[in-house]
Design a protein around this motif. Structure first.
Motif, PDB file in Angstrom:
ATOM      1  N   UNK A 261      23.265 -41.011 -78.652  1.00  0.00           N
ATOM      2  CA  UNK A 261      24.020 -42.220 -78.960  1.00  0.00           C
ATOM      3  C   UNK A 261      23.888 -42.572 -80.450  1.00  0.00           C
ATOM      4  N   UNK A 262      22.681 -42.445 -80.994  1.00  0.00           N
ATOM      5  CA  UNK A 262      22.460 -42.718 -82.410  1.00  0.00           C
ATOM      6  C   UNK A 262      23.263 -41.752 -83.273  1.00  0.00           C
ATOM      7  N   UNK A 263      23.269 -40.473 -82.899  1.00  0.00           N
ATOM      8  CA  UNK A 263      24.026 -39.469 -83.653  1.00  0.00           C
ATOM      9  C   UNK A 263      25.510 -39.779 -83.634  1.00  0.00           C
ATOM     10  N   UNK A 264      26.023 -40.096 -82.471  1.00  0.00           N
ATOM     11  CA  UNK A 264      27.458 -40.340 -82.338  1.00  0.00           C
ATOM     12  C   UNK A 264      27.886 -41.602 -83.086  1.00  0.00           C
ATOM     13  N   UNK A 265      27.083 -42.668 -82.996  1.00  0.00           N
ATOM     14  CA  UNK A 265      27.427 -43.903 -83.700  1.00  0.00           C
ATOM     15  C   UNK A 265      27.367 -43.706 -85.214  1.00  0.00           C
ATOM     16  N   UNK A 266      26.353 -42.969 -85.675  1.00  0.00           N
ATOM     17  CA  UNK A 266      26.255 -42.691 -87.108  1.00  0.00           C
ATOM     18  C   UNK A 266      27.447 -41.871 -87.576  1.00  0.00           C
ATOM     19  N   UNK A 267      27.834 -40.863 -86.777  1.00  0.00           N
ATOM     20  CA  UNK A 267      28.977 -40.024 -87.136  1.00  0.00           C
ATOM     21  C   UNK A 267      30.266 -40.840 -87.193  1.00  0.00           C
ATOM     22  N   UNK A 268      30.470 -41.669 -86.183  1.00  0.00           N
ATOM     23  CA  UNK A 268      31.707 -42.469 -86.131  1.00  0.00           C
ATOM     24  C   UNK A 268      31.751 -43.485 -87.273  1.00  0.00           C
ATOM     25  N   UNK A 269      30.617 -44.110 -87.562  1.00  0.00           N
ATOM     26  CA  UNK A 269      30.588 -45.087 -88.649  1.00  0.00           C
ATOM     27  C   UNK A 269      30.756 -44.397 -90.001  1.00  0.00           C
TER      28      UNK A 269
END
Length: 407
Positions: A261-269
């Protein structure tokens, strides 16, 4: 049984394939049928011939386009030995025209299979060659009891880690044997773009010596375009076959979900901020997605520790993540030869070094800091951050970015 002779151990299987990622895929397919197989991996025809001296293997899988002595010459040389029964030999080739097939027929390959491979067909043929009629696939023998501490184990495994587990949703989908004929690059990108392991492995495969053409691939889209639908899907299916591809222990699955979840949110942001500042959003997305690869790889290694009989508690998991995750990630990125520019962007999520920063690096750092902002702090707490200042990100923009990723 199609084996050459009865053996006390598992069959010896020679895999001659120049591309390391395809070689590992073939190894996984063999292990999926005979986990007790002794694998003889070779990157060229000369080393394959040397491996056959003294004692022939029980099966050869060889790419026709091997460097030096090609797969057809390897087959020709082995047929000159007139072994009885004939050595089972599966020839793999991108050359499927009638003339190429006719050239191989006098040498009687056990099978001549077109690349990209139909994995189900190849696995069926491996079962016919490596198992007795009616015999079930052979599972791995229980691991020997672990000697030494968890720290010792992790240090020893760091340089040979196979990477992160697959996202549960992706692993389950692959269990249904996706049909390459019904897929296109856009669909593959949609299915795989949230998975760090798949993204990293396909980028690495696309940049391997056998594939390298032009500029290095740094994004999943670029890797898929270079590899194509069938080869990309084959490589991902090979990842799903690996031991510990899915985390079963809830003590490890729970933190893995957090890192995903942290990886995906960082990528999207990072991609959103990149659009605001008109820099390469795909590269920023890739780097953000891969920045927890070491944490995820460590969790997978901890599952292997448990499967081998090692004891594990919550405190040990936390200590292992603090003490070893960064080195696991560094070792993976170096061993997989991810492009240096991409590695530098991944590193920027953690810290900005000294000197001149690219705008992409500033975006990655700002995105990572914003996603990790504690719930009890407002975005104003980041106004003194160097990346935020250099990108001129005001509180309204930061709040809009958080809203975009559901924060």
């Amino acid at each position: 049984m199609s084996m050459r002779k009865e053996r006390t151990g598992g069959p010896r299987v020679l895999i001659a394939e120049a591309d390391p990622w395809s070689r590992e895929l073939l190894a996984e397919l063999v292990r999926n049928v005979r986990a007790d197989a002794e694998l003889l991996p070779c990157a060229d025809g000369q080393s394959a011939l040397r491996a056959c001296r003294g004692q022939l293997p029980d099966l050869v899988l060889a790419d026709r386009a091997l460097p030096g002595v090609d797969g057809l010459d390897l087959l020709r040389e082995l047929r000159r030995q007139r072994s009885q029964p004939p050595l089972p030999f599966i020839l793999l080739s991108e050359r499927t025209d009638a003339a190429s097939v006719r050239e191989a027929l006098p040498l009687a390959p056990t099978a001549y299979l077109a690349k990209p491979l139909n994995l189900e067909d190849l696995q069926r043929r491996l079962g016919e060659l490596l198992l007795a009629p009616g015999q079930a696939p052979v599972d791995a023998q229980p691991a020997a009891p672990i000697a030494g501490s968890l720290d010792d184990y992790l240090q020893a495994q760091r340089e040979q880690s196979v990477g992160a587990p697959l996202l549960g949703e992706v692993h389950d989908a692959l269990g249904h044997r996706l049909n390459a004929a019904a897929l296109d690059l856009a669909r593959l990108h949609e299915d795989f773009s949230r998975d760090p392991q798949i993204t990293a492995r396909l980028i690495a495969a696309a940049n391997s010596a056998a594939q390298h053409l032009g500029r290095p691939c740094q994004t999943l889209n670029q890797a898929l375009a270079r590899l194509g639908v069938a080869q990309s899907l084959n490589l991902v299916l090979g990842l799903a076959l690996q031991r510990s591809a899915a985390l079963q222990d809830p003590r490890l699955a729970a933190p893995a979900e957090q890192f995903w979840r942290l990886s995906q949110r960082t990528a999207e942001l990072a991609a959103w901020l990149a659009r605001q500042r008109q820099v390469d959003e795909e590269r920023c997305y890739s780097a953000g997605l891969l920045h927890c690869l070491g944490d995820l790889a460590l969790l997978r290694c901890l599952q292997d520790w448990c499967l081998a009989g090692g004891e594990l508690d919550e405190a040990q998991i936390d200590a292992a993540l603090r003490g070893h995750a960064a080195s696991f990630g560094g070792a993976l990125k170096a061993r997989w030869r991810l492009p240096l520019e991409l590695r530098e962007l991944i590193g920027a999520t953690w810290q900005l070094g000294r000197g001149v920063f690219s705008r992409e690096a500033l975006v990655l750092h700002a995105a990572a800091q914003l996603v990790r902002l504690p719930d009890d702090q407002g975005v104003e707490a980041l106004q003194s951050n160097k990346a935020v200042q250099m990108l001129r990100l005001d509180p309204a923009t930061l709040r809009a970015g958080l809203a975009h990723v559901g924060g």
